[in-house]
Each structure stands twice: as structure tokens, then as C-alpha cells.
Design a protein around this motif. Structure first.
Motif, mmCIF file in Angstrom:
data_model
loop_
_atom_site.group_PDB
_atom_site.id
_atom_site.type_symbol
_atom_site.label_atom_id
_atom_site.label_comp_id
_atom_site.label_asym_id
_atom_site.label_seq_id
_atom_site.Cartn_x
_atom_site.Cartn_y
_atom_site.Cartn_z
ATOM 1 N N THR A 28 11.406 52.751 68.199
ATOM 2 C CA THR A 28 11.710 51.312 68.540
ATOM 3 C C THR A 28 10.441 51.032 69.372
ATOM 4 O OG1 THR A 28 12.810 49.654 69.226
ATOM 5 C CG2 THR A 28 12.905 51.690 70.655
ATOM 6 N N PHE A 29 10.034 49.549 69.440
ATOM 7 C CA PHE A 29 9.043 48.863 70.339
ATOM 8 C C PHE A 29 9.657 48.606 71.688
ATOM 9 C CE2 PHE A 29 6.656 48.585 66.369
ATOM 10 C CZ PHE A 29 5.442 48.806 66.660
ATOM 11 N N THR A 30 9.240 48.974 72.665
ATOM 12 C CA THR A 30 9.844 48.242 73.934
ATOM 13 C C THR A 30 9.154 46.876 74.204
ATOM 14 O OG1 THR A 30 8.370 49.589 75.125
ATOM 15 C CG2 THR A 30 10.448 50.477 75.092
ATOM 16 N N ASP A 31 7.997 46.918 73.995
ATOM 17 C CA ASP A 31 6.937 45.778 73.662
ATOM 18 C C ASP A 31 5.743 46.066 72.755
ATOM 19 O OD1 ASP A 31 4.733 47.074 75.039
ATOM 20 O OD2 ASP A 31 5.742 46.838 76.937
ATOM 21 N N PHE A 32 4.927 45.012 72.879
ATOM 22 C CA PHE A 32 4.035 45.141 71.519
ATOM 23 C C PHE A 32 3.022 46.236 71.794
ATOM 24 C CE2 PHE A 32 0.180 43.245 69.434
ATOM 25 C CZ PHE A 32 0.648 43.325 68.401
ATOM 26 N N ASN A 33 2.903 46.872 72.850
ATOM 27 C CA ASN A 33 1.918 47.861 73.209
ATOM 28 C C ASN A 33 2.332 49.158 73.592
ATOM 29 O OD1 ASN A 33 -0.234 46.221 73.033
ATOM 30 N ND2 ASN A 33 0.030 45.514 75.278
ATOM 31 N N GLU A 34 3.681 49.413 73.303
ATOM 32 C CA GLU A 34 4.413 50.823 73.473
ATOM 33 C C GLU A 34 5.529 51.109 72.605
ATOM 34 O OE1 GLU A 34 4.927 51.438 77.797
ATOM 35 O OE2 GLU A 34 7.301 51.658 77.298
ATOM 36 N N PRO A 45 -2.921 46.680 69.679
ATOM 37 C CA PRO A 45 -2.629 46.824 68.221
ATOM 38 C C PRO A 45 -2.516 45.566 67.477
ATOM 39 C CG PRO A 45 -0.649 47.112 69.253
ATOM 40 C CD PRO A 45 -1.794 46.929 70.495
ATOM 41 N N ASP A 46 -3.055 45.590 66.036
ATOM 42 C CA ASP A 46 -2.676 44.360 65.349
ATOM 43 C C ASP A 46 -1.607 44.463 64.834
ATOM 44 O OD1 ASP A 46 -3.753 45.479 62.765
ATOM 45 O OD2 ASP A 46 -5.439 45.676 63.831
ATOM 46 N N SER A 47 -1.115 43.489 63.949
ATOM 47 C CA SER A 47 0.283 43.601 63.250
ATOM 48 C C SER A 47 0.104 44.409 62.040
ATOM 49 C CB SER A 47 0.595 42.258 62.834
ATOM 50 O OG SER A 47 -0.207 41.567 61.932
ATOM 51 N N GLU A 48 -0.830 44.624 61.166
ATOM 52 C CA GLU A 48 -0.989 45.284 60.016
ATOM 53 C C GLU A 48 -1.238 46.682 60.610
ATOM 54 O OE1 GLU A 48 -1.088 46.183 56.117
ATOM 55 O OE2 GLU A 48 -0.904 43.971 56.893
#
Length: 378
Positions: free
Chosen positions: A199-205, A177-180
Motif C-alpha cells: 500500500t501507499f502511505t503517501d505518494f513517495n512511500e 515518481p510519476d503516475s505511469e
């Protein structure tokens, strides 16, 4: 729980006010804090000086105009207008415009309005950041601790979250995913689905504590699909991969157990390389639970009958037959139909399984042992 930061007029906000207002008016602008100290100015040499005109404006909570004659009698003051900044029923500072009062008066209210808008925008952003931080902390406490601390009640009260509402844990997997796109996705939860804790556990989850509806104390997972598809819709631009849904467990510690089952199902999905976009733990409970036994001596013991079959079935015909047999709930007719073989052929294969493994397929306990071994060796 500590209160939200209430220092609305920070140095960074004051600098932003000076930069923006001086881009639209031809006069220098100063911002003084609640003690009358200059914290931002179009003239950097004036920074950190006490402004007596601002002190007067703060003391009397009124607009103070200073002409040249008055400025000469005061310390750290030049001609201009000083306007108190009131925000959320609190006097937080003073805005000063340098110049002869008759010249700058026309700009005063315009600049004050622009300043208050900047402060409001900054405060809203900060409150949103605190809100998200508290939500993330709440999630961590609920999914990682058997007994959330009593101090959590203050955080729950501030957030306006109803923890008595039944919830399950979702894991939403994303691909690059990109930030936007992520910002847009989080805005959906911030404004349209605020009863979801995210919440995010990391950038992809994403981890989501999702409210659910119960009917006669039972959770209908089929009805849940409508809402899962809505989440998928908003997550599409973030590279949606799949949603894994933990089990529902009422009572204290239920969300921790729901999270554990979701993680267990996620490990099972990766182990079996499933492609499904929606995975419910309840549909794969046994396979998920058995996954935690992999590479253990218990797994070796539970798998030994199935491994004995593999040794004597190099082409995998009997293994495939058994998998279909189990999928069809041990129904001979349906299994034969799925395999496109005669029922007698199916009976012959099952007899061979019995000969190789030494079990009686009609014996439920022995058959279950074989089934568990199959699941462990997928």
C-alpha cells in the motif's frame, strides 16, 4: 466483509458500450438493464423508458427480433434486434440495435461480442480495485492494531493470503515518481509478487508486508538482499531511494511490531543522514530505539557523560577516537590501525577520556553509558 459489487452493467459501462459500438456500425444502439429500462442510447430522448422488447428478451432469455408491424403494437419499441447479455452465468441486461432486422442482423453478434468484452474489462478493473482496497485495509489492520479483529478472516480468505507465512514490513522510499512509473511498479506486485501486501502511505512511500524464509526458525537477512534488489529493480523508474526493513517478530501482533521498528529505523536514518540504500532495523536497533528518547529528560541524563567530553574536546579528537574504538568492538590494535596511530597514542587518548568523564573504560557498565550518550548526540 461485504461482497464485491456485482452490478456489472452500470450506466457508465452502458454508455461506453453505446459510444464504442456506434463508432463502428451505422445504427443506433440501446442498452437496457435487467429490468428492461433503457440506461444508454444513441437517441438520448429514449433514456429511462421501459423497452417491452427487452423485457421479452429478459423473460425468455432469447434474441427478440422486432419488425415495423410488431413495433407499432409495443410500447417504447422500434424495429430492431434485442440480444440478452449474459455475463458470468447471470442475465444482466439487453443490447438493442435499432433498424430493420434483415439489415442489422449481420451486426448483432459482432456488437454483442464487443459489448461483452467491454463488460469483462470493466468488471476486471473493478475487481482489481476492490482487491487493492481490501489489501490496503488488511495492511492497516495488521500494522496498526495489536489484535486484528476476527472479521479479518473473511477478507484474508477472499484475498487468498496466507497470514501464517512469516513476514516483515518494508518501507520503500521513492523520489518524485510519476503516475505511469507507479502503475508499472504496482503491476509487478499485482501479477508477479501477489504474496506481497502493498500500500501507499503517501505518494513517495510504499509499505510492503513481505514474506520471508526462515531457516531453523532464524531469518537470514543476507539472503534477503537478493529479493530486496529485485524490488529495487522494479522501483528504479519510480525514483528509488532506499528500502528500510523492520525486524521479524513471530506471533500475533508481530507485523505491528515490525512496522514500528521500520518506522523507528526510518527516523534514525533521517536523523543520522545515512545514505545506505538498504537499512535493516536489526543492524541499527539500539540507535533506532534511542531515537525515540530525543528531547526528553531521559536523553539528557543518558547524554551527560558524553556532553562532558564534548566540552573538553573542542577539536573532536577524543570523540573520533571513541567512535572508531566502538566500531572496532573496543579492539586496541584494530582501532589504532584505523586511526593510523600507535597503540600507545590510542591508550593515551583513552586515558584522557577517563580523566575528563570520570569513568573507567574497562568497566562495561560505565563504558556503555558513554556509548549510549554518543548515539543520542549523533
Amino acid at each position: 466483509m461485504n461482497a464485491i459489487q456485482t452490478n456489472y452493467l452500470k450506466d457508465s459501462t452502458a454508455r461506453q458500450i453505446v459510444q464504442r459500438t456506434m463508432s463502428i456500425i451505422p445504427y443506433s444502439v440501446n442498452v437496457m438493464d435487467e429490468f428492461g429500462m433503457i440506461i444508454a442510447s444513441g437517441e438520448p430522448s429514449r433514456l429511462h423508458q421501459r423497452h417491452e422488447g427487452a423485457v421479452l428478451a429478459l423473460t425468455e432469455n432469447r434474441v427478440v427480433e422486432i419488425d415495423l408491424a410488431t413495433a407499432n403494437r409495443l410500447k417504447g419499441v422500434r424495429p430492431g434486434i434485442n440480444l440478452p447479455i449474459n455475463f458470468r452465468d447471470r442475465l444482466i441486461g439487453v443490447l438493442g440495435i435499432t433498424g430493420e432486422p434483415d439489415e442489422v442482423r449481420a451486426y448483432a453478434e459482432l456488437v454483442k461480442m464487443a459489448s461483452e468484452m467491454i463488460i469483462e474489462q470493466t468488471a476486471m478493473l473493478e475487481q482489481k480495485q476492490w482487491d487493492r482496497r481490501y489489501r490496503e485495509e488488511l495492511i492497516q489492520q495488521l500494522i496498526l492494531r495489536d489484535r486484528p479483529p476476527a472479521s479479518l478472516s473473511a477478507m484474508v480468505s477472499y484475498l487468498g493470503i496466507n497470514l501464517s507465512q512469516p513476514r516483515v514490513v518494508l518501507i520503500v522510499e521513492l523520489q518524485q515518481p510519476d503516475s505511469e512509473a507507479l502503475r508499472s511498479l504496482m503491476d509487478y506486485f499485482d501479477y508477479s509478487a501477489r504474496d506481497h501486501l502493498v500500500t501507499f502511505t503517501d505518494f513517495n512511500e510504499l509499505i510492503i508486508l513481505k514474506p520471508i524464509a526462515l531457516h531453523q526458525d532464524e531469518w537470514d537477512t543476507q539472503l534477503e538482499m537478493v529479493e530486496l534488489q529485485r524490488i529495487k529493480h522494479y522501483a528504479e523508474s519510480s525514483g528509488f531511494s532506499r528500502i528500510i526493513v523492520g525486524g521479524y517478530f513471530p506471533g500475533e501482533g508481530g507485523l505491528r511490531r515490525s512496522y514500528q521498528t521500520a518506522k523507528s529505523a526510518q527516523a534514525m536514518v533521517r536523523r543520522l543522514k545515512l545514505k545506505n540504500q538498504y537499512i535493516f532495523y536489526d543492524d541499527y536497533a539500539l540507535a533506532s530505539l534511542l531515537g525515540g528518547l530525543s528531547d526528553s529528560w531521559q536523553a539528557e541524563e543518558l547524554s551527560k557523560i558524553w556532553l562532558r567530553l564534548i566540552e573538553q574536546d573542542p577539536k573532536g579528537v577524543l570523540q573520533t577516537t571513541l567512535r572508531h574504538y566502538f566500531e572496532q568492538n573496543c579492539d586496541l590494535s584494530q582501532t589504532a590501525l584505523c586511526l593510523h596511530v600507535h597503540v600507545n597514542t590510542l591508550r593515551y587518548r583513552l586515558q584522557k577520556v577517563e580523566d575528563i568523564t570520570g569513568i573507567n573504560i574497562s568497566n562495561l557498565k560505565q563504558l556503555f553509558w558513554l556509548y549510549v550518550g554518543m548515539e543520542l548526540q549523533r
